[in-house]
Write a protein that holds these residues in place. Structure first.
Motif, PDB file in Angstrom:
ATOM      1  N   SER A  73      38.844  30.844  29.090  1.00 54.57           N
ATOM      2  CA  SER A  73      37.964  30.425  30.180  1.00 54.57           C
ATOM      3  C   SER A  73      38.320  31.139  31.481  1.00 54.57           C
ATOM      4  CB  SER A  73      38.054  28.908  30.373  1.00 54.57           C
ATOM      5  OG  SER A  73      37.328  28.514  31.508  1.00 54.57           O
ATOM      6  N   GLY A  74      37.430  32.005  31.939  1.00 56.16           N
ATOM      7  CA  GLY A  74      37.639  32.661  33.215  1.00 56.16           C
ATOM      8  C   GLY A  74      37.580  31.685  34.375  1.00 56.16           C
ATOM      9  N   VAL A  75      36.755  30.645  34.233  1.00 57.97           N
ATOM     10  CA  VAL A  75      36.638  29.632  35.289  1.00 57.97           C
ATOM     11  C   VAL A  75      37.966  28.910  35.479  1.00 57.97           C
ATOM     12  CG1 VAL A  75      35.535  27.465  35.925  1.00 57.97           C
ATOM     13  CG2 VAL A  75      34.170  29.324  34.979  1.00 57.97           C
ATOM     14  N   LEU A  76      38.578  28.448  34.375  1.00 56.25           N
ATOM     15  CA  LEU A  76      39.861  27.752  34.482  1.00 56.25           C
ATOM     16  C   LEU A  76      40.963  28.686  34.968  1.00 56.25           C
ATOM     17  CD1 LEU A  76      39.892  25.439  31.330  1.00 56.25           C
ATOM     18  CD2 LEU A  76      39.733  24.769  33.730  1.00 56.25           C
ATOM     19  N   ALA A  77      40.885  29.962  34.615  1.00 52.07           N
ATOM     20  CA  ALA A  77      41.874  30.922  35.099  1.00 52.07           C
ATOM     21  C   ALA A  77      41.813  31.043  36.617  1.00 52.07           C
ATOM     22  CB  ALA A  77      41.640  32.285  34.448  1.00 52.07           C
ATOM     23  N   VAL A  78      40.611  31.148  37.160  1.00 53.09           N
ATOM     24  CA  VAL A  78      40.454  31.261  38.608  1.00 53.09           C
ATOM     25  C   VAL A  78      40.884  29.970  39.297  1.00 53.09           C
ATOM     26  CG1 VAL A  78      38.797  31.585  40.472  1.00 53.09           C
ATOM     27  CG2 VAL A  78      38.613  32.957  38.404  1.00 53.09           C
ATOM     28  N   VAL A  79      40.519  28.824  38.739  1.00 50.48           N
ATOM     29  CA  VAL A  79      40.881  27.543  39.343  1.00 50.48           C
ATOM     30  C   VAL A  79      42.390  27.352  39.345  1.00 50.48           C
ATOM     31  CG1 VAL A  79      40.744  25.039  39.063  1.00 50.48           C
ATOM     32  CG2 VAL A  79      38.686  26.426  38.849  1.00 50.48           C
ATOM     33  N   ALA A  80      43.028  27.583  38.182  1.00 51.49           N
ATOM     34  CA  ALA A  80      44.483  27.414  38.090  1.00 51.49           C
ATOM     35  C   ALA A  80      45.206  28.402  39.001  1.00 51.49           C
ATOM     36  CB  ALA A  80      44.939  27.584  36.642  1.00 51.49           C
ATOM     37  N   GLY A  81      44.770  29.667  38.967  1.00 50.23           N
ATOM     38  CA  GLY A  81      45.389  30.670  39.821  1.00 50.23           C
ATOM     39  C   GLY A  81      45.185  30.375  41.290  1.00 50.23           C
ATOM     40  N   GLY A  82      43.995  29.922  41.653  1.00 51.39           N
ATOM     41  CA  GLY A  82      43.715  29.602  43.053  1.00 51.39           C
ATOM     42  C   GLY A  82      44.559  28.442  43.549  1.00 51.39           C
TER      43      GLY A  82
END
Length: 524
Positions: free
Chosen positions: A236-245
């Motif tokens: 999931s690219g969405v979860l990657a961005v959220v977790a990284g952010g």
């Protein structure tokens, strides 16, 4: 290119003007943008705005999610994680299931897989619309944290449903075992990739000789890297961005200096505002092409509008039912964390309010536009135009009906009267900072306290927040002392923020003021 560029520039100008008008009228600007896009779309001679469906997620979602992750309080998310996760996953799935069953039963030729596809598209509420509307009403930070936390995670859950449904529509089958493993990898892999890349980015910021412009430039491309690499790994690219952010937001004091934080805040605020504005305008501009597709498919416009209205009603009802179910479940199984309301009316009306905050927007449009026109085997995707039109109607109705009535509902019911955070909290933190500064100076510069004039001026300057008439006293030695004092304040606030009773928003406001002080110091 020469024909479309003036149109794009005009779009940005229109976004700015409409935002000003929305502020004057005291309505959320996404509402005006959608209506304006709809009206502009009927002007003859305008170029058709088209975005490659394969790029729609990649262009808009990463920066929007990244900025939202930086803005939210992770401490508040942890505090309300039960209700946030239930709304972000269970409520989204229940909404998608409700839409799937309804459309499968009432729309001729609409399979269950297509119903889940539509449900995944329209199930996630839009954070931008809710945030814009909440600016005109006062709500407690706890409620705001729940809505913001939900908006970060519901995008991921809805897009996972969308992806599985898209595969089911294309292949005509759904294997639960494979779907379960794929789901686990998308969630766990996405979070792990996001955290790993975020850690690498933090190290790069710390070790490279970056300044404010280069720091800001890097933060603009980092969410795209997180999203793209996660998607390449089929997670999931969405979860990657959220977790990284979220990870980078928590480390902002470590790898960004005061200049990068202050300037980056302004850059990101403008960048995200323009992105959101473009998307909401595109929602309106797309309607003529969608209606043309409906006519080509032989679907009467009145029939399609009826489907859209009914699906909107199903979504609103499903969210309200879910809100009351969450309240009842909490009262039965975890009565200790049941919201302490001063009246039965407030307790019963609160789920209605949460259920009424389900305005749809950017993610729904992006998902709908990402539906392929044809499959890889060349077959036309079934009911694509109808799905697009229903999505448009859902976005328009939820923005207009819920968006315009939500402030009235909050003010009329007076649900939050007496629930706001005490205003003296900020004053208490400032007083603690003054005491900390005094102790810091006493401990570190005990041998130099005979120079009372300099120290007293520094303390007076910081407490009053005004510029002295003569800055000659701020010599190099005083600047070093002042910078050390500011850094000590940051460390003190970071420790103070560990207290779960302290509102992180107040801490961030104080940190921003400290950054401003350090920046002003550089030009003295």
């Amino acid at each position: 290119m020469h024909s479309i560029l003036p149109f794009l520039l005009a779009m940005v100008a229109a976004i700015v003007l409409l935002q000003m008008l929305a502020t004057k009228l005291r309505v959320a600007y996404p509402i005006l943008l959608v209506v304006a896009g709809l009206l502009v779309s009927f002007i003859p001679g305008l170029p058709v705005v088209k975005i490659n469906p394969d790029l729609i997620f990649f262009i808009f979602l990463p920066p929007l999610l990244f900025e939202a992750a930086w803005s939210i309080s992770f401490k508040e998310m942890k505090k309300w994680w039960r209700i946030i996760t239930s709304f972000a996953f269970l409520v989204v799935f229940f909404s998608a299931l409700s839409v799937a069953l309804f459309t499968n039963y009432f729309i001729p030729g609409f399979s269950l897989a297509l119903g889940f596809l539509l449900g995944g598209i329209v199930s996630p509420p839009d954070a931008v619309s809710t945030g814009a509307i909440m600016k005109f009403v006062k709500i407690p930070k706890s409620t705001s944290a729940i809505l913001e936390g939900e908006s970060l995670l519901n995008d991921a859950s809805s897009l996972i449903i969308f992806r599985f449904a898209l595969v089911a529509v294309g292949t005509g089958q759904f294997i639960w075992q494979e779907a379960t493993l794929t789901f686990l990898w998308m969630v766990i892999g996405g979070i792990a990739i996001g955290l790993l890349l975020a850690w690498l980015f933090v190290q790069a910021h710390k070790k490279l000789p970056t300044d404010a412009p280069s720091d800001i430039a890097l933060t603009l491309i980092e969410p795209y890297f997180m999203y793209w690499i996660a998607e390449q790994c089929h997670s999931s690219g969405v979860l990657a961005v959220v977790a990284g952010g979220l990870f980078m937001s928590a480390k902002r004091l470590i790898f960004l200096n005061s200049s990068s934080r202050i300037k980056g805040y302004s850059v990101w605020e403008s960048f995200v505002f323009i992105l959101n504005g473009i998307v909401f305008l595109i929602i309106g501009l797309e309607l003529p092409e969608i209606t043309a597709g409906l006519r080509a498919d032989g679907i009467p416009l009145n029939t399609a509008i009826g489907y859209g209205v009914l699906v909107t009603g199903v979504l609103i009802l499903a969210r309200i039912i879910s809100s009351y179910a969450a309240l009842v479940t909490t009262m039965i199984f975890r009565p200790s964390v049941t919201p302490r309301s001063t009246s039965t009316k407030r307790m019963l009306m609160m789920p209605l309010l949460l259920g009424w905050t389900g305005m749809r927007g950017v993610v729904s449009l992006a998902a709908a536009l990402a539906i392929p026109v044809v499959f890889e085997n060349g077959l036309v995707f079934p009911h694509r135009n109808l799905i697009l039109f229903i999505t448009f109607v859902v976005i328009l109705l939820t923005l207009l009906v819920q968006g315009l009535t939500l402030p009235y509902l909050i003010n009329r019911t007076q649900l939050f009267n007496g629930l706001y955070e005490a205003p003296e909290i900020s004053h208490q933190i400032k007083q603690q900072l003054r005491q900390h500064i005094s102790k810091f100076l006493q401990d570190k510069y005990e041998n130099e306290l005979h120079d009372r004039k300099t120290i007293e001026k520094i303390l007076h300057h910081w407490e009053e927040k005004t510029k002295a008439a003569n800055d000659d006293w701020m010599n190099e030695k005083a600047k070093i002392l002042f910078v050390e004092m500011l850094e000590s304040q940051r460390q003190f606030l970071a420790e103070l923020n560990k207290d779960p009773k302290i509102n992180e928003e107040v801490i961030r406001q104080q940190l921003y003021q400290i950054d401003l002080e350090e920046e002003r110091l550089k030009i003295i």
